[in-house]
Design a protein around this motif. Structure first.
Motif, PDB file in Angstrom:
ATOM      1  N   GLY A  13       0.781  -1.224   0.000  1.00  7.43           N
ATOM      2  CA  GLY A  13       0.000   0.000   0.000  1.00  7.43           C
ATOM      3  C   GLY A  13       0.814   1.275   0.000  1.00  7.43           C
ATOM      4  N   LEU A  14       2.118   1.192  -0.270  1.00 13.52           N
ATOM      5  CA  LEU A  14       2.959   2.383  -0.287  1.00 13.52           C
ATOM      6  C   LEU A  14       3.411   2.687  -1.710  1.00 13.52           C
ATOM      7  N   SER A  15       3.324   3.947  -2.076  1.00 13.44           N
ATOM      8  CA  SER A  15       3.839   4.369  -3.382  1.00 13.44           C
ATOM      9  C   SER A  15       5.353   4.591  -3.256  1.00 13.44           C
ATOM     10  N   PRO A  22      10.145  10.147   3.087  1.00 14.73           N
ATOM     11  CA  PRO A  22       9.834  10.459   4.485  1.00 14.73           C
ATOM     12  C   PRO A  22      10.825  11.482   5.037  1.00 14.73           C
ATOM     13  N   PRO A  23      10.497  12.071   6.178  1.00 16.64           N
ATOM     14  CA  PRO A  23      11.324  13.138   6.725  1.00 16.64           C
ATOM     15  C   PRO A  23      12.665  12.693   7.312  1.00 16.64           C
ATOM     16  N   ASN A  24      12.870  11.399   7.514  1.00 16.35           N
ATOM     17  CA  ASN A  24      14.175  11.000   8.044  1.00 16.35           C
ATOM     18  C   ASN A  24      14.663   9.695   7.425  1.00 16.35           C
ATOM     19  N   SER A  25      15.956   9.466   7.517  1.00 16.96           N
ATOM     20  CA  SER A  25      16.585   8.333   6.838  1.00 16.96           C
ATOM     21  C   SER A  25      16.151   6.979   7.395  1.00 16.96           C
ATOM     22  N   ARG A  26      15.787   6.916   8.658  1.00 19.22           N
ATOM     23  CA  ARG A  26      15.322   5.639   9.221  1.00 19.22           C
ATOM     24  C   ARG A  26      14.050   5.168   8.530  1.00 19.22           C
ATOM     25  N   LEU A  27      13.165   6.086   8.235  1.00 20.68           N
ATOM     26  CA  LEU A  27      11.927   5.722   7.551  1.00 20.68           C
ATOM     27  C   LEU A  27      12.192   5.352   6.094  1.00 20.68           C
ATOM     28  N   ILE A  28      13.152   6.010   5.463  1.00 19.63           N
ATOM     29  CA  ILE A  28      13.531   5.641   4.099  1.00 19.63           C
ATOM     30  C   ILE A  28      14.087   4.221   4.108  1.00 19.63           C
ATOM     31  N   ASN A  29      14.969   3.929   5.054  1.00 16.97           N
ATOM     32  CA  ASN A  29      15.530   2.580   5.162  1.00 16.97           C
ATOM     33  C   ASN A  29      14.431   1.545   5.372  1.00 16.97           C
ATOM     34  N   GLY A  31      11.343   1.787   4.445  1.00 21.88           N
ATOM     35  CA  GLY A  31      10.615   1.675   3.187  1.00 21.88           C
ATOM     36  C   GLY A  31      11.326   0.777   2.197  1.00 21.88           C
ATOM     37  N   ILE A  32      12.643   0.826   2.176  1.00 14.16           N
ATOM     38  CA  ILE A  32      13.411  -0.004   1.248  1.00 14.16           C
ATOM     39  C   ILE A  32      13.445  -1.450   1.725  1.00 14.16           C
ATOM     40  N   VAL A  33      13.657  -1.667   3.006  1.00 12.46           N
ATOM     41  CA  VAL A  33      13.734  -3.030   3.546  1.00 12.46           C
ATOM     42  C   VAL A  33      12.424  -3.788   3.356  1.00 12.46           C
ATOM     43  N   THR A  34      11.323  -3.083   3.336  1.00 17.19           N
ATOM     44  CA  THR A  34      10.025  -3.748   3.210  1.00 17.19           C
ATOM     45  C   THR A  34       9.609  -3.968   1.758  1.00 17.19           C
TER      46      THR A  34
END
Length: 73
Positions: A13-15, A22-29, A31-34
């Protein structure tokens, strides 16, 4: 949200924009891991190439592609 954004959503469900902006690198990571399929990964690479072209993000996506390929073998 536009139709093209809805069509780009993956099974989680994520584009690509939601995964990579996202506002920080942890959320980007996260997003990529999932990312669990090559189609979603390709959509994220295409998004990043068109919008950010951040080398670090593209490198993480490349690493994730290698992981997905090794899982398939």
């Amino acid at each position: 949200m536009s139709n093209s954004e809805e069509q780009e959503r993956d099974s989680n469900g994520l584009s690509p924009a939601q995964r990579l902006e996202p506002p920080n690198s942890r959320l980007i990571n996260a997003g990529i891991v999932t990312i669990h399929d090559m189609e979603t990964l390709r959509a994220c690479v295409a998004y990043e190439n068109a919008h950010g072209q951040r080398v670090q993000i593209l490198r993480r996506l490349d690493d994730r592609a290698s992981e997905l390929r090794s899982e398939d073998t």
